[in-house]
Motif scaffolding. Structure first.
Motif, PDB file in Angstrom:
ATOM      1  N   ILE A   1       0.801  -1.195  -0.182  1.00  0.00           N
ATOM      2  CA  ILE A   1       0.113   0.178  -0.050  1.00  0.00           C
ATOM      3  C   ILE A   1       0.872   1.183   0.089  1.00  0.00           C
ATOM      4  O   ILE A   1       0.677   2.255  -0.906  1.00  0.00           O
ATOM      5  CB  ILE A   1      -1.081   0.021   1.066  1.00  0.00           C
TER       6      ILE A   1
ATOM      7  N   THR B   1       0.936   3.905  -2.859  1.00  0.00           N
ATOM      8  CA  THR B   1       0.345   5.179  -2.667  1.00  0.00           C
ATOM      9  C   THR B   1       1.564   6.559  -2.931  1.00  0.00           C
ATOM     10  O   THR B   1       1.179   7.732  -2.763  1.00  0.00           O
ATOM     11  CB  THR B   1      -0.257   5.491  -1.253  1.00  0.00           C
TER      12      THR B   1
ATOM     13  N   ILE C   1      -6.133   5.318   3.281  1.00  0.00           N
ATOM     14  CA  ILE C   1      -5.808   3.752   2.865  1.00  0.00           C
ATOM     15  C   ILE C   1      -4.421   3.236   3.847  1.00  0.00           C
ATOM     16  O   ILE C   1      -4.439   2.221   4.228  1.00  0.00           O
ATOM     17  CB  ILE C   1      -5.632   3.503   1.484  1.00  0.00           C
TER      18      ILE C   1
ATOM     19  N   GLU D   1     -11.515  -2.404   4.962  1.00  0.00           N
ATOM     20  CA  GLU D   1     -11.693  -1.082   4.808  1.00  0.00           C
ATOM     21  C   GLU D   1     -10.712  -0.770   3.619  1.00  0.00           C
ATOM     22  O   GLU D   1     -10.878  -0.046   2.624  1.00  0.00           O
ATOM     23  CB  GLU D   1     -11.216  -0.193   6.109  1.00  0.00           C
ATOM     24  N   VAL D   2      -9.372  -1.372   3.805  1.00  0.00           N
ATOM     25  CA  VAL D   2      -8.358  -1.378   2.538  1.00  0.00           C
ATOM     26  C   VAL D   2      -9.160  -1.794   1.303  1.00  0.00           C
ATOM     27  O   VAL D   2      -9.072  -0.997   0.285  1.00  0.00           O
ATOM     28  CB  VAL D   2      -7.384  -2.130   2.774  1.00  0.00           C
TER      29      VAL D   2
ATOM     30  N   GLN E   1     -11.478   1.056   0.102  1.00  0.00           N
ATOM     31  CA  GLN E   1     -10.657   2.203  -0.527  1.00  0.00           C
ATOM     32  C   GLN E   1      -9.903   1.895  -1.692  1.00  0.00           C
ATOM     33  O   GLN E   1      -9.687   2.848  -2.462  1.00  0.00           O
ATOM     34  CB  GLN E   1      -9.704   2.670   0.614  1.00  0.00           C
ATOM     35  N   LEU E   2      -9.486   0.581  -2.052  1.00  0.00           N
ATOM     36  CA  LEU E   2      -9.043   0.207  -3.248  1.00  0.00           C
ATOM     37  C   LEU E   2      -9.927   0.473  -4.400  1.00  0.00           C
ATOM     38  O   LEU E   2      -9.521   0.821  -5.596  1.00  0.00           O
ATOM     39  CB  LEU E   2      -8.720  -1.117  -3.290  1.00  0.00           C
TER      40      LEU E   2
END
Length: 124
Positions: free
Chosen positions: A23, A27, A42, A78-79, A82-83
């Motif tokens: 991640i 990012t 994220i 949650e990840v 958000q992806l």
């Protein structure tokens, strides 16, 4: 199952570390690095997976540990959500999405399996 003496021995934590590393790598690239809100969110979610596993383990009780594992599993979800935002916003391509989504799913599955193992040990 081998005896777990440190949180670093937990397979779900190891996979969460890999997820977090990927991640951060993703990012830091191009346009994603400029979307501070999503980038930070994220990242926080990925770090939360690792952190909750470690914190729950260090607290020492199975019931409380399972609660922290549930939070960690939720953060893996949650990840994944958000992806989708990152994909829809054009910040990652489909291949990046697939790779990271698979990693987040794998992480959540390992955590869920560990939760079931702890629950059975308590019931058994």
């Amino acid at each position: 199952m081998a005896k777990i003496e440190r949180f670093e021995d937990i397979e779900g934590w190891q996979k969460a570390r890999e997820l977090t590393r990927e991640i951060y790598r993703t990012t830091n690239q191009r346009e994603f690095a400029k979307d501070f809100g999503l980038r930070d969110q994220i990242r926080r979610a990925a770090v939360s997976v690792m952190s909750n596993i470690a914190e729950g383990f260090e607290r020492g009780g199975d019931v409380e540990f399972r609660r922290f594992l549930a939070i960690a599993k939720g953060s893996a979800g949650e990840v994944k959500a958000q992806l989708y935002v990152a994909l829809d916003a054009g910040l990652i391509d489909q291949a990046q999405f697939n790779q990271l989504y698979h990693l987040a799913t794998e992480t959540g599955n390992l955590i869920g399996g560990f939760m079931r193992y702890l629950r059975k040990g308590r019931e058994g």
